[in-house]
Design an enzyme around this catalytic site. Sequence first.
Site, PDB file in Angstrom:
ATOM      1  CD  GLU A 231      -2.951  -1.184   0.620  1.00 20.22           C
ATOM      2  OE1 GLU A 231      -3.308  -0.122   0.067  1.00 20.22           O
ATOM      3  OE2 GLU A 231      -3.559  -2.249   0.480  1.00 20.22           O
ATOM      4  CB  CYS A 266      -2.023   6.935   2.225  1.00 17.40           C
ATOM      5  SG  CYS A 266      -3.498   6.168   2.862  1.00 17.40           S
ATOM      6  CD  GLU A 365       2.563  10.126  -0.770  1.00 20.85           C
ATOM      7  OE1 GLU A 365       3.543   9.369  -0.666  1.00 20.85           O
ATOM      8  OE2 GLU A 365       1.417   9.799  -0.459  1.00 20.85           O
TER       9      GLU A 365
HETATM   10  P1  NAD Z   1       8.764   4.442   4.505  1.00 17.44           P
HETATM   11  O1  NAD Z   1       8.651   3.552   3.338  1.00 17.44           O
HETATM   12  O2  NAD Z   1      10.016   5.198   4.673  1.00 17.44           O
HETATM   13  O3  NAD Z   1       8.607   3.611   5.861  1.00 17.44           O
HETATM   14  C1  NAD Z   1       7.528   2.737   6.061  1.00 17.44           C
HETATM   15  C2  NAD Z   1       8.009   1.591   6.918  1.00 17.44           C
HETATM   16  O4  NAD Z   1       8.991   0.869   6.202  1.00 17.44           O
HETATM   17  C3  NAD Z   1       8.662   2.016   8.229  1.00 17.44           C
HETATM   18  O5  NAD Z   1       8.303   1.125   9.250  1.00 17.44           O
HETATM   19  C4  NAD Z   1      10.130   1.906   7.909  1.00 17.44           C
HETATM   20  O6  NAD Z   1      10.928   1.688   9.054  1.00 17.44           O
HETATM   21  C5  NAD Z   1      10.153   0.713   7.000  1.00 17.44           C
HETATM   22  N1  NAD Z   1      11.330   0.659   6.123  1.00 17.44           N
HETATM   23  C6  NAD Z   1      12.094   1.686   5.695  1.00 17.44           C
HETATM   24  N2  NAD Z   1      13.117   1.224   4.941  1.00 17.44           N
HETATM   25  C7  NAD Z   1      12.987  -0.129   4.899  1.00 17.44           C
HETATM   26  C8  NAD Z   1      13.742  -1.168   4.270  1.00 17.44           C
HETATM   27  N3  NAD Z   1      14.837  -0.926   3.550  1.00 17.44           N
HETATM   28  N4  NAD Z   1      13.313  -2.440   4.417  1.00 17.44           N
HETATM   29  C9  NAD Z   1      12.203  -2.717   5.132  1.00 17.44           C
HETATM   30  N5  NAD Z   1      11.474  -1.773   5.775  1.00 17.44           N
HETATM   31  C10 NAD Z   1      11.861  -0.483   5.649  1.00 17.44           C
HETATM   32  O7  NAD Z   1       7.503   5.367   4.493  1.00 17.44           O
HETATM   33  P2  NAD Z   1       7.091   6.448   5.602  1.00 17.44           P
HETATM   34  O8  NAD Z   1       7.889   7.658   5.321  1.00 17.44           O
HETATM   35  O9  NAD Z   1       7.142   5.892   6.958  1.00 17.44           O
HETATM   36  O10 NAD Z   1       5.555   6.626   5.283  1.00 17.44           O
HETATM   37  C11 NAD Z   1       5.085   7.558   4.399  1.00 17.44           C
HETATM   38  C12 NAD Z   1       4.664   6.881   3.119  1.00 17.44           C
HETATM   39  O11 NAD Z   1       3.661   5.894   3.356  1.00 17.44           O
HETATM   40  C13 NAD Z   1       4.026   7.829   2.164  1.00 17.44           C
HETATM   41  O12 NAD Z   1       4.550   7.627   0.881  1.00 17.44           O
HETATM   42  C14 NAD Z   1       2.550   7.482   2.206  1.00 17.44           C
HETATM   43  O13 NAD Z   1       1.792   7.806   1.121  1.00 17.44           O
HETATM   44  C15 NAD Z   1       2.588   6.043   2.438  1.00 17.44           C
HETATM   45  N6  NAD Z   1       1.332   5.589   3.010  1.00 17.44           N
HETATM   46  C16 NAD Z   1       0.510   4.826   2.223  1.00 17.44           C
HETATM   47  C17 NAD Z   1      -0.727   4.388   2.695  1.00 17.44           C
HETATM   48  C18 NAD Z   1      -1.627   3.527   1.862  1.00 17.44           C
HETATM   49  O14 NAD Z   1      -2.580   2.967   2.387  1.00 17.44           O
HETATM   50  N7  NAD Z   1      -1.411   3.367   0.594  1.00 17.44           N
HETATM   51  C19 NAD Z   1      -1.104   4.740   3.989  1.00 17.44           C
HETATM   52  C20 NAD Z   1      -0.248   5.519   4.757  1.00 17.44           C
HETATM   53  C21 NAD Z   1       0.971   5.921   4.241  1.00 17.44           C
END
Ligand code: NAD
Length: 461
Positions: A231, A266, A365
Site C-alpha cells: 500500500e 495516504c 507525493e
Molecule cells: P517508509 O517507506 O520510509 O517507511 C515505512 C516503513 O517501512 C517504516 O516502518 C520503515 O521503518 C520501513 N522501512 C524503511 N526502509 C525499509 C527497508 N529498507 N526495508 C524494510 N522496511 C523499511 O515510508 P514512511 O515515510 O514511513 O511513510 C510515508 C509513506 O507511506 C508515504 O509515501 C505514504 O503515502 C505512504 N502511506 C501509504 C498508505 C496507503 O494505504 N497506501 C497509507 C499511509 C501511508
Amino acid sequence: MPVLSPIDGSCLTVMARGTAQDSARAIAGTRRAFDDGRWSGLAPSQRKAILLTWADMIDAHALELAVLGVRDNGTEIGMALKAEPGSAAATIRYYAEALDKIYGEIAPTAPGALGLVHKAPVGVVGAIVPWNFPLMIGAWKLGPALAAGCTVVLKPAETASLSLLWLAELGLQAGLPPGVLNVVCGEGAVVGAAIAESRDVDVLVFTGSGATGRRLLQASAQSNLKRVYLELGGKSPNIVFADAPDLDEAVAVSAAGIFRNSGQVCIAGSRLLVERSIHDAFVEKLKARAEAMVVGDPLDPATQAGAINSEQQLARNLAFIDEARAAGRDIVCGGTRILAETGGYYMAPTIVTGVAQSDRIVQDEVFGPVVTVQAFDTEEEAIALANGTEFGLAAGLWTSNLSRAHRMIGRLRAGVVHVNTYGGADMTVPLGGVGQSGNGHDKSLHAFDKFLDLKTAWIKL
Ligand code: NAD
C-alpha cells in the site's frame, strides 16, 4: 534510540533499536507459534473471543493510546481519537466477527471423486507500517491476519512505535498466546529488511513509500518469493465541477481532505482540479479556509492540523515549496514553517497555483499540508490531468450530474473514487491502489484473501 516528540522536539523516551539478531529471534518465535498450532489450532470461536476481548481493551484504553500516539507522531488529538484506537478496535472486532463465517468449498466434480477446497492460513506474516496512522494501519494488517489464523511479526515506523507497542501488550493481556504477535522496533534498513529477507516469513504486508516497496519486492525475489502486498503513496486528484451540489461544502471538505493531519494521509486530496468558471472563486474560498485552520499543539482539542512527524519530513515539504517558488509558481498561502519557537515541527496549510503537470510538486507525493490547484475546461481534460501521474490511490469528484459521475468513476485510475465527499469510507469497503500506489487491499472481507491459501484435497471415492 531516542524518541523525539514532533510537538516540541523534546526527547519523550528511548526505545530499543532492534538488531538483525533481535529480528531473527522474533521471526523464529513467530514461526514456532504458527507451526505448533497454538493459534491456528484453536477453535475459531476461541480466536474470536480473544480478538473481541482485545478490541474491548483497546476501546477501554482509547484515550491513553491516542495521547501516547499523538505525542509520538503529532496527529491532532481529535482525529487521532477517532482514526487511531477507535478505528483499530473496530477493525479487530470486524475481523473477529467475520472469522467463523469463512467456509471452504466442495467442487462440482464428476461422480467418483470429491474435490474439497480448504482455506488455510498462509503462515507467518511480516507487517511493516508507517508513522502517519500506526494503530489504524497496523490493525488493518493485524486484524485479518490474526483472524485468519496467521501469526505476525510487526515492524512499526521509527517515529511512531509507542502506541503499537502498547496495542500489542494489550493483545497479550487479552489472551493472544505468546509468540503469536511479535513487535520489533528499530530501523527500517535493519529490522524491516530482516523481515523482508527472511525465509521464515510467508507473506509481507506493507504500507509506506514506493522506494521501500521496491526494496521489499527485491528482497522477496532474492529470498523465498514470499508474497508482497504494497500500500504505497498517492497524488490523489480531487475534481470539482461547477455543478457540484454545494460548492461551499466542496471547499470545506476539500480543505479537510488535504490539511487534516497536516496532509500526512495516504489518500490526501493533494491535487485539486477545478472547472475554470469557478476556479478563482474556489481558490479564494479555499485560501480563507486554509488561513483559518487552527494549526498547532496536537494535544489541544481545538487544533485542526497537528505537527509534521519529523524535522526531516518538514524539511522535505519545504523543499517542494522552494522548488515551486523558484519555478515561478504562485504560493497563494502558507509555504512556511510556523511555530518554530515551540521547538516542534509545524507547517502552514499551503496552496500552490500556476503549476505545470510536469512539475515535481504535481507529480510527487509531498505528504504534507500542500495542495496544488489546476483549472480545466472539459471532462476529458479533467480525466487527463487526474490520470496524469504514476499514482492511482484515490480520487474525488464533485458533480450533480449522475451520468458524468458514473462515466468518470469508470475512467479515473484510482483504487477509490469519492463522489460529493472526500475520504471517510468505512470498514466494509476495500482500500488499495493501482499503478505505483501499490497492489492488494486493506479493509473489507477481501483483506482475508492475502492471509488464506486455497488448498485442494482430491479424494477418489
Ligand atoms: P517508509 O517507506 O520510509 O517507511 C515505512 C516503513 O517501512 C517504516 O516502518 C520503515 O521503518 C520501513 N522501512 C524503511 N526502509 C525499509 C527497508 N529498507 N526495508 C524494510 N522496511 C523499511 O515510508 P514512511 O515515510 O514511513 O511513510 C510515508 C509513506 O507511506 C508515504 O509515501 C505514504 O503515502 C505512504 N502511506 C501509504 C498508505 C496507503 O494505504 N497506501 C497509507 C499511509 C501511508
